[in-house]
Enzyme design. Structure first.
Site: not given
Ligand code: ASP
Length: 321
Positions: A218, A246-249, A269-270, A272
């Site tokens: 990300t 699926r939708v992340g953060d 980032t991480g 989500g």
């Molecule tokens: N935060 C992102 C998600 O969960 C993934 C990432 O940051 O690598 O979609």
């Protein structure tokens, strides 16, 4: 502190700020602006970056692309441009590179598609824009910006978001544009393990200890411009092997992105799911605003106590007012 946050921060976030050595201006207002401080910080995703998985050529390529990206924003800011423009244009460079899990280098879903998420926020007005699950928008951060600037909405998702991007004249690509062999192989590995993997979580090394071609994830940017305005943006392909829409953060305002001139601008980032549950970006801002914490104290509390306490992992970049 998680290992990967440390490694990532050292290796793959870049910050530039400046308040000195600008030329004298003749008009006093211009002079004020010329002397004003500004700052920009970017990230290319969180994850364990194992030296053995990184050749010096690859490392140089990542660093060069990060530097190219941040310089775009730096030039905008040093010339008195807005933090919003700096964030958007800086992220565009990373979205156009296959090195990052955003735009061109987006990871694959379980259905072998690429579904992209992005968001942007203006700390001056608290306006925000976000898009989720688009499949044809070359630069999702541009769509987030257009949603913020031109629509009455904050967030659009799926086919509707793709349609709106097209109507607004944004660059539209065939979904095959997002195919990269490495990401496809990562999906295959993840499917074999039947797990949803973070883009470059160290669990990936477990799937394939010989993996040489680690990808970083990300992308995000936070900036303060010479007018005192903060902005932040985040763009991602999400997590490899994600399914069911699926939708992340990353496109969630308050989780993946937040900006408020009274506190800070944050890009996350991480993992989500944990970032959504912790409302990471907003929580950092709120701790500063309501509890008087510094940015560093607030970020530490949220990432190392709250997110880690839930079992999540990741990091943020941020700039305070
Ligand atoms: N935060 C992102 C998600 O969960 C993934 C990432 O940051 O690598 O979609």
């Amino acid at each position: 502190m998680t290992k990967y946050t440390v490694l990532f921060t050292l290796l793959f976030s870049v910050v530039l700020s400046c308040g000195e050595s600008v030329p004298e201006a003749t008009i006093s207002e211009e002079k004020e602006i010329e002397k004003a401080e500004f700052a920009i910080i970017i990230h290319g995703g969180a994850g364990t970056i194992l030296k053995k998985n990184m050749t010096s050529e690859k490392e140089a390529a990542y660093k060069a692309k990060l530097e190219e990206a941040i310089r775009v924003g730096y030039e905008i800011l040093i010339n008195g441009g807005t933090s919003l423009d700096a964030v958007e244009k800086t992220i565009n460079v990373m979205e156009d590179s296959p090195l990052f899990n955003a735009g061109k280098g987006a990871v694959f879903t379980n259905a072998e598609t690429n579904e992209l998420d992005a968001s942007i926020m203006d700390g001056k007005t608290l306006n925000a824009g976000a898009s989720a699950g688009t499949i044809t928008v070359r630069n999702p951060i541009n769509l987030a910006r257009v949603i913020m600037d031109k629509s009455p909405h904050v967030m659009m998702a799926g086919a509707g978001a793709d349609t709106y991007a097209k109507e607004q004249g944004l660059s539209i690509v065939d979904p095959s544009y997002f195919y990269t062999e490495n990401r496809f192989n990562a999906l295959k590995r993840a499917m074999e393990s039947e797990k949803i993997e973070l883009d470059h979580d160290d669990k990936q090394a477990f799937y394939d200890p010989e993996i040489k071609d680690f990808k970083f994830g990300t992308v995000g940017c936070a900036a303060l411009d010479k007018h005192g305005n903060l902005a932040a943006g985040t763009s991602t392909g999400g997590m490899t092997n994600k399914r069911y829409g699926r939708v992340g953060d990353a496109p969630i305002i308050g989780a993946g992105t937040y900006a408020n001139n009274n506190s800070c601008a944050v890009s996350s980032t991480g993992w989500g799911e944990y970032f959504i549950r912790s409302m990471v970006a907003y929580d950092i801002s709120a701790l500063m605003q309501y509890k008087g914490l510094t940015l560093q104290e607030a970020a530490r509390e949220v990432i190392h106590t709250k997110v880690a306490g839930l079992g999540g992992d990741g990091g943020i970049v941020a700039v305070d007012k």
